[in-house]
Design an enzyme around this catalytic site. Structure first.
Site, mmCIF file in Angstrom:
data_model
loop_
_atom_site.group_PDB
_atom_site.id
_atom_site.type_symbol
_atom_site.label_atom_id
_atom_site.label_comp_id
_atom_site.label_asym_id
_atom_site.label_seq_id
_atom_site.Cartn_x
_atom_site.Cartn_y
_atom_site.Cartn_z
ATOM 1 N N GLY A 227 1.820 168.066 -40.483
ATOM 2 C CA GLY A 227 2.434 169.526 -40.780
ATOM 3 C C GLY A 227 3.544 170.184 -39.981
ATOM 4 O O GLY A 227 4.455 168.533 -39.516
ATOM 5 N N ASN A 228 3.535 171.111 -39.476
ATOM 6 C CA ASN A 228 4.932 171.387 -39.012
ATOM 7 C C ASN A 228 4.620 172.644 -38.036
ATOM 8 O O ASN A 228 3.594 173.113 -39.223
ATOM 9 C CB ASN A 228 6.699 171.952 -39.817
ATOM 10 C CG ASN A 228 5.899 173.227 -40.965
ATOM 11 O OD1 ASN A 228 5.038 173.983 -40.653
ATOM 12 N ND2 ASN A 228 6.118 172.616 -42.638
#
Ligand code: CTP
Length: 415
Positions: free
Chosen positions: A221-222
């Site tokens: 993810g981020n």
């Protein structure tokens, strides 16, 4: 924000008599924490719900209520003249009615008649009262005169009933108060930066990051918090638009009032939700930080540590923005976001122009990023580039202020 904008301001917090008066305490705390001077003006009914001591402890000032207190100060005129912002929490059906009629039957309504600064009314009442033609007319009258009457949230009201009429969250009210202190004004009955210029428009906003599962416990993810997308959705809703917010992974954020929230996790889920909502939309804003790749395979069991770190093959995710601009549907306005860094081959703006052309959207919001900038912070700065060659700097300010500038540009193009 300039020094002028961040200096302490004189705010009148008007509290009317409704059960949501207790939430005015939280709004008051937030305004005080931001460094402002807050004078609470409560109606007599408000003081039936919350004791003056609570407001006095939080504001550091006596609560004012009657026109016959401190008569020598001509308080009912002085307060309104001094105020740089009036915030009404809660704006009850009765208060809205008295305001619409221009009554001056207590200190709060007298103050409202003398105030020339922006007035932000956060309504709270039962759905029937909010939807009653009398209230609908009163709200229309007030908006026409430049009062910002927020759309209430939907949800649990006092008792077992649910529906529109719930007070927007205190954090949201405080965010709008900040926006109005940054550059709020009323000119020719138009309350900037919250005019009702998106009424009848449908907009879709994506927010947050995407998370691609690797195995039952891990994701790729981020760090996007979703704050910018939420601010875009909340400002659009208060400018009159019908808003669908497609949110991926985000920080713990309050759902914006009067916005339909759809939660997703992966890029493919976000793609499906955005394209579905976009079918009926006039505008789509892709503020989400979408993961370009995903693990090529989802491991059914948890990936074990082993002797060597595993190498994880990736494959491309769909490019949602690209699909939006190439889809065979009636043309709608598409706004992209780009977080860019410059290097020896080009500046942030060089890369952003190239991206705008590559992506084919109508507007591109460009954020200069680096450690501690734009991601996971409260404030943003950047540029707004148009496919028509326009370029507008977006000064440092709140995410709501940036959102308002984006909607200004959108509204201008929709006209
Ligand atoms: N975007 C998208 N789908 C993707 C990737 C990005 O819709 N798979 C959207 C983002 O929401 C944003 C815009 O495209 O509005 C630009 O995102 P960015 O990650 O900067 O674009 P990329 O094409 O991935 O550019 P880069 O080559 O710099 O990674």
């Amino acid at each position: 924000m300039t020094e002028q904008q961040s200096r302490p301001r004189e705010i009148v917090l008007g509290v009317a008599g409704g059960i949501a008066a207790y939430k005015a305490c939280e709004v008051l705390r937030r305004l005080r924490e931001a460094g402002h001077h807050v004078q609470v003006v409560a109606t007599r009914a408000a003081l039936e719900f919350i004791g003056a001591a609570t407001f006095e402890a939080l504001s550091g000032r006596p609560v004012l209520s009657g026109v016959f207190e401190n008569v020598y100060d001509v308080e009912h005129v002085a307060l309104g003249r001094r105020a740089e912002l009036v915030v009404l929490v809660p704006a009850t059906a009765d208060l809205l009615a008295r305001m619409a009629q221009g009554r001056a039957d207590d200190l709060l309504t007298s103050t409202l008649l003398t105030a020339r600064c922006p007035v932000l009314a956060a309504p709270a009442m039962h759905t029937e009262m909010w939807e009653h033609p009398a209230t609908v007319d009163n709200v229309a009258t007030l908006r026409r005169r430049g009062t910002i009457v927020l759309e209430p949230a939907s949800g649990r009201l006092t008792g077992a009933d649910t529906g529109p009429g719930r007070l927007p969250e205190p954090a949201e009210i405080a965010e709008f108060a900040r926006l109005l202190l940054e550059w709020g004004a009323v000119t020719d009955g138009e309350p900037f930066p919250l005019p009702r210029d998106l009424e009848g428009r449908r907009v879709v906003v994506s927010a947050g990051g995407t998370a691609e599962p690797l195995d039952p416990v891990r994701t790729l993810g981020n760090r996007s918090s979703g704050r910018q997308g939420y601010a875009l959705a909340r400002v659009a809703a208060q400018r009159g638009a019908e808003v669908t917010l497609v949110a991926g992974t985000t920080a713990d954020l309050d759902p914006p009032a009067a916005v339909e929230l759809r939660r997703v996790q992966t890029t493919r889920e976000m793609r499906d939700a955005v394209l579905d909502a976009a079918k009926a939309a006039d505008v789509v804003v892709m503020a989400a930080a979408v993961s370009d790749f995903r693990p090529a395979a989802l491991s059914v069991g948890k990936i074990k540590k082993g002797d060597e770190p595993p190498s994880i093959p990736l494959e491309f995710n769909p490019d949602i923005l690209r699909e939006l601009v190439t889809e065979d549907v009636p043309r709608r306005l598409v706004v992209g976001f780009a977080a860019e860094t410059g290097d020896e081959h080009g500046s942030v703006l060089d890369y952003a122009r190239a991206k705008l052309e590559r992506k084919g959207c109508d507007l591109l919001v460009v954020n200069a990023v680096g450690v501690g900038r734009a991601f996971e912070v409260e404030d943003n700065e950047g540029w707004l580039l148009g496919a028509d060659g326009t370029s507008e700097p977006l000064p440092m300010g709140s995410k709501a202020a940036l959102a308002a500038r984006v909607w200004d540009a959108v509204a201008e193009r929709l006209r």
